[in-house]
Design a protein around this motif. Structure first.
Motif, mmCIF file in Angstrom:
data_model
loop_
_atom_site.group_PDB
_atom_site.id
_atom_site.type_symbol
_atom_site.label_atom_id
_atom_site.label_comp_id
_atom_site.label_asym_id
_atom_site.label_seq_id
_atom_site.Cartn_x
_atom_site.Cartn_y
_atom_site.Cartn_z
ATOM 1 N N THR A 54 11.831 5.725 -18.800
ATOM 2 C CA THR A 54 10.379 6.092 -17.994
ATOM 3 C C THR A 54 9.728 4.839 -17.592
ATOM 4 O O THR A 54 9.432 4.807 -18.315
ATOM 5 N N LEU A 55 9.825 4.730 -15.995
ATOM 6 C CA LEU A 55 8.969 3.988 -15.723
ATOM 7 C C LEU A 55 8.704 4.097 -14.234
ATOM 8 O O LEU A 55 10.102 4.461 -13.507
ATOM 9 N N LYS A 56 7.529 3.859 -14.357
ATOM 10 C CA LYS A 56 6.586 4.538 -12.301
ATOM 11 C C LYS A 56 6.708 2.840 -12.133
ATOM 12 O O LYS A 56 6.862 1.401 -12.244
ATOM 13 N N VAL A 57 7.253 3.292 -10.678
ATOM 14 C CA VAL A 57 7.419 1.851 -9.757
ATOM 15 C C VAL A 57 7.233 1.833 -8.150
ATOM 16 O O VAL A 57 7.126 2.905 -7.923
ATOM 17 N N LEU A 58 5.625 1.036 -8.454
ATOM 18 C CA LEU A 58 4.726 1.293 -7.089
ATOM 19 C C LEU A 58 5.314 0.602 -6.207
ATOM 20 O O LEU A 58 5.811 -0.727 -6.833
ATOM 21 N N THR A 59 4.611 0.508 -4.675
ATOM 22 C CA THR A 59 5.494 -0.003 -3.661
ATOM 23 C C THR A 59 3.905 -0.505 -3.269
ATOM 24 O O THR A 59 3.235 0.327 -2.898
ATOM 25 N N TYR A 60 3.414 -1.785 -2.850
ATOM 26 C CA TYR A 60 2.812 -1.764 -2.172
ATOM 27 C C TYR A 60 2.733 -3.035 -0.931
ATOM 28 O O TYR A 60 2.937 -3.956 -1.353
ATOM 29 N N ASP A 61 2.028 -3.321 -0.013
ATOM 30 C CA ASP A 61 1.851 -4.210 1.008
ATOM 31 C C ASP A 61 0.899 -5.569 0.413
ATOM 32 O O ASP A 61 -0.147 -4.978 0.160
ATOM 33 N N TYR A 62 1.738 -6.084 0.643
ATOM 34 C CA TYR A 62 0.358 -7.813 -0.093
ATOM 35 C C TYR A 62 -0.722 -8.023 0.516
ATOM 36 O O TYR A 62 -1.052 -8.690 -0.267
ATOM 37 N N ALA A 63 -0.204 -7.935 1.885
ATOM 38 C CA ALA A 63 -1.729 -8.278 1.965
ATOM 39 C C ALA A 63 -3.150 -6.856 1.442
ATOM 40 O O ALA A 63 -3.956 -7.595 1.702
ATOM 41 N N THR A 64 -2.555 -5.599 1.751
ATOM 42 C CA THR A 64 -3.513 -5.227 1.878
ATOM 43 C C THR A 64 -4.097 -5.123 -0.631
ATOM 44 O O THR A 64 -5.352 -5.493 -0.930
ATOM 45 N N LEU A 65 -3.116 -5.745 -0.906
ATOM 46 C CA LEU A 65 -3.391 -6.163 -2.532
ATOM 47 C C LEU A 65 -4.083 -7.387 -3.104
ATOM 48 O O LEU A 65 -5.362 -7.443 -3.303
ATOM 49 N N ILE A 66 -3.897 -8.324 -1.657
ATOM 50 C CA ILE A 66 -5.162 -9.840 -1.574
ATOM 51 C C ILE A 66 -6.499 -9.405 -1.373
ATOM 52 O O ILE A 66 -6.952 -10.262 -1.350
ATOM 53 N N LYS A 67 -6.512 -8.961 -0.396
ATOM 54 C CA LYS A 67 -7.255 -8.516 0.033
ATOM 55 C C LYS A 67 -8.775 -7.352 -1.204
ATOM 56 O O LYS A 67 -9.495 -7.290 -0.865
#
Length: 68
Positions: A54-67
């Motif tokens: 059981t492992l959750k894998v999340l995806t996020y936009d890089y530009a949003t993360l660095i802000k």
């Protein structure tokens, strides 16, 4: 927690402490080239996991993360 309480009293930082909180194992996938690569990476990770893991894998936009 005493140190964090002192810092919190200074009103310069926003701190939240959770003690004894079990977190679900999570991998964060992000790529500067866009969400397409991130989604493919997520699929590769999930497909490579053994049955029953059981492992959750999340995806996020890089530009949003660095802000943040």
């Amino acid at each position: 927690t005493e140190i964090f309480d002192d810092i919190k009293n200074e009103d310069q930082y926003n701190i939240h402490i959770e003690l004894n909180h079990k977190k679900e194992p999570t991998i964060l996938c992000s790529c500067a080239s866009g969400m397409g690569t991130t989604s493919k990476l997520k699929d590769i990770i999930l497909d490579s996991l053994p049955t029953g893991v059981t492992l959750k894998v999340l995806t996020y936009d890089y530009a949003t993360l660095i802000k943040q």
